[in-house]
Design a protein around this motif. Structure first.
Motif, short mmCIF file in Angstrom:
data_model
loop_
_atom_site.label_atom_id
_atom_site.label_comp_id
_atom_site.label_asym_id
_atom_site.label_seq_id
_atom_site.Cartn_x
_atom_site.Cartn_y
_atom_site.Cartn_z
N PHE A 131 0.83 -1.21 0.00
CA PHE A 131 0.00 0.00 0.00
C PHE A 131 0.86 1.26 0.00
N THR B 136 1.09 5.73 6.24
CA THR B 136 0.35 5.07 5.17
C THR B 136 -1.14 5.00 5.49
N THR C 131 -3.07 7.09 2.62
CA THR C 131 -3.49 6.28 1.47
C THR C 131 -4.73 5.42 1.71
N ILE C 132 -5.18 5.27 2.96
CA ILE C 132 -6.29 4.37 3.23
C ILE C 132 -7.50 5.09 3.83
N THR D 36 -4.05 7.01 -3.88
CA THR D 36 -4.48 5.79 -3.17
C THR D 36 -4.75 4.67 -4.17
N ALA E 73 -6.10 1.07 -2.83
CA ALA E 73 -7.46 1.22 -2.30
C ALA E 73 -8.45 1.44 -3.42
#
Length: 505
Positions: free
Chosen positions: A46, A125, A129-130, A294, A297
């Motif tokens: 990720f 992270t 990104t999530i 992202t 995701a």
């Protein structure tokens, strides 16, 4: 300091003249979970996948198997050392005894700087990104900073409060991650083939990366696009040695620790490759995906739908939290180990074990404070995530290279062990490890890693100032370490009740 107590540990090994002050109750699965949780393919992929799409295109995922083989060789070398010196502090302890305490301190300090930055990279992270996809908000540098700081605080509180609670949380998180990642891979492949959305041609696409010079070696300050792809695996498949940092809390560490390390690398290597193939085959337009903040995701939610996709993202958040938790645990143990030898700044406070909690609470607090400072430095960088993950890839490469080099020089002088040995595979393993580590370090000549080298330089400079003070206060003769003992000699002194008695004591 109770440094020269030769008390024998419960696992048939030796604490090498250290008094046992931490509870010795970690099981083989817990050690595997520690190594697995630190490596955490969910975290690494990720974090780094978007950067690899931009630098190497989808074709860059095929560097992954090469990295796994190289890091497996390193893990096997580390296992051979851990079986001979099963003491908290891993590379710091090994180098201090096999070479000299000066080199050992340097490697210990570099290990500390790695742990301080990698926990930030991992937890950042989640925030960058999530959570923006999971909760539907716009991610900014400011809210990423705040969220990361809160996540690190929760991890530090858990580690400081209870090792048993920490291991239970991590064991549960690793079980969820293992089952969940297998389920996620199966779902992605199943839905992708059922809908016809899986595009095998994406697996060999360069995206918008030019074909010219793609596989070239590169210049003096520039790595080729293919070489940059190795960062994906090099960032992810690290931290397996964290199992060795809990050796004094493990039953029969000479047997358990090496196996925890190489089994984690193999398991995560296979699962990670399958996940990369699934995500890349379902990426749609790789060039467009490379522009997303992202990307992973986005693929998961696009393929599995909003509800199921978000459920899988919750799984990833749990995995990443577990990874940061293990890093915090490992960092606190390293600070404590160096402080026990009076080698860490402020050691008078950090070598203490809380009587009520049985944990190095002060060392955990120090780990938290330093990681928060690192977060503050990187948080408002224009490319904070790349700077963090590249620094967290460079530092372990340095640590691994130095430790493997030491093993090569000193392997004839190592005490024997019944826990783990490379045997006739020693030379092939060393050749693979050396070739891989030289190649990995050459990648970091690229100019894009300037911020990473600057971080290393600043932290080394800080360490150098303290080390000069340490030498002035104690001298080189004052930095001697307890001698290594032959683990075999200790095992021979104890009766065995069966063929595998030493593995169950």
């Amino acid at each position: 300091m109770n440094q020269h107590d030769s008390r024998r540990d419960a696992g048939g090994g030796s604490t090498a003249h250290y008094q046992q002050s931490l509870a010795k109750d970690l099981s083989p699965f817990t050690l595997f979970a520690v190594a697995f949780g630190f490596v955490s393919i969910a975290t690494g992929i990720f974090t780094a996948y978007g950067s690899v799409l931009n630098s190497s295109g989808p074709l860059g995922i095929w560097t992954w198997p090469i990295v796994v083989i190289g890091q497996l060789a390193v893990a096997l070398v580390f296992g051979a050392l851990a079986a001979r010196v099963p003491i908290t502090g891993y590379a710091y302890q090994w180098v201090s005894r096999l070479a000299n305490p000066v080199l050992g301190w340097i490697l210990g300090w570099i290990s500390f700087t790695f742990l301080a930055v990698v926990v930030v990279a991992v937890d950042y992270t989640i925030a960058s990104t999530i959570l923006p996809v999971l909760l539907g908000y716009e991610g900014t540098a400011a809210n990423a900073w705040v969220i990361t700081a809160v996540v690190m605080l929760l991890q530090a509180l858990l580690v400081a409060t209870s090792t048993r609670a920490t291991q239970r949380v991590n064991n549960g998180a690793v079980t969820i991650q293992l089952v969940g990642m297998i389920g996620l891979v199966v779902l992605l492949f199943g839905v992708g083939f059922a809908t016809g959305d899986f595009d095998a041609s994406n697996l060999f696409s360069r995206g918008d990366v030019p074909a010219e010079g793609y596989f070239a070696f590169g210049g003096a300050s520039e790595a080729s696009p293919w070489a940059m792809g190795f960062l994906l695996g090099a960032f992810t498949i690290v931290g397996f040695e964290s199992a060795a940092n809990l050796a004094e809390e493990t039953k029969n560490p000479a047997y358990v620790v090496p196996r925890a390390m190489y089994r984690a690398v193999i398991t995560l290597g296979i699962l990670g490759m399958l996940f990369l193939i699934a995500v890349t085959g379902l990426s749609g337009d790789p060039a467009a995906l490379a522009g997303s903040a992202t990307p992973i995701a986005d693929v998961i939610t696009n393929v599995l739908g909003s509800f199921l996709g978000k459920a899988m993202l919750v799984l990833v958040v749990i995995s990443i939290f577990s990874c940061g938790l293990v890093i915090t645990l490992s960092g606190s143990r390293l600070i404590w180990a160096m402080s026990r030898d009076e080698r860490f700044p402020g050691w008078q406070a950090f070598h203490k074990i809380s009587p009520a909690r049985g944990t190095p609470m002060n060392a955990t607090f120090m780990m938290f404070v330093v990681s928060q400072a690192v977060l503050g430095v990187f948080a408002f960088s224009t490319d904070a995530l790349f700077a963090l993950f590249s620094a967290a890839t460079l530092l372990p490469a340095i640590i691994y290279a130095a430790t493997v080099a030491l093993y090569i020089v000193k392997r004839r002088n190592l005490p024997p062990t019944r826990g783990f040995t490379l045997g006739r595979w020693e030379i092939p393993v060393l050749v693979v490890a050396v070739v891989w580590l030289v190649w990995e370090l050459l990648i970091f000549r690229d100019a894009s890693f300037r911020a990473s080298w600057n971080y290393v330089a600043v932290m080394v400079a800080i360490g150098a100032v303290y080390f000069v003070y340490l030498l002035a206060r104690k001298g080189v003769s004052g930095l001697t370490m307890p001698d290594m003992e032959s683990i075999d000699a200790t095992l021979d002194a104890e009766p065995e009740t069966g063929e595998h008695a030493r593995h169950s004591r």
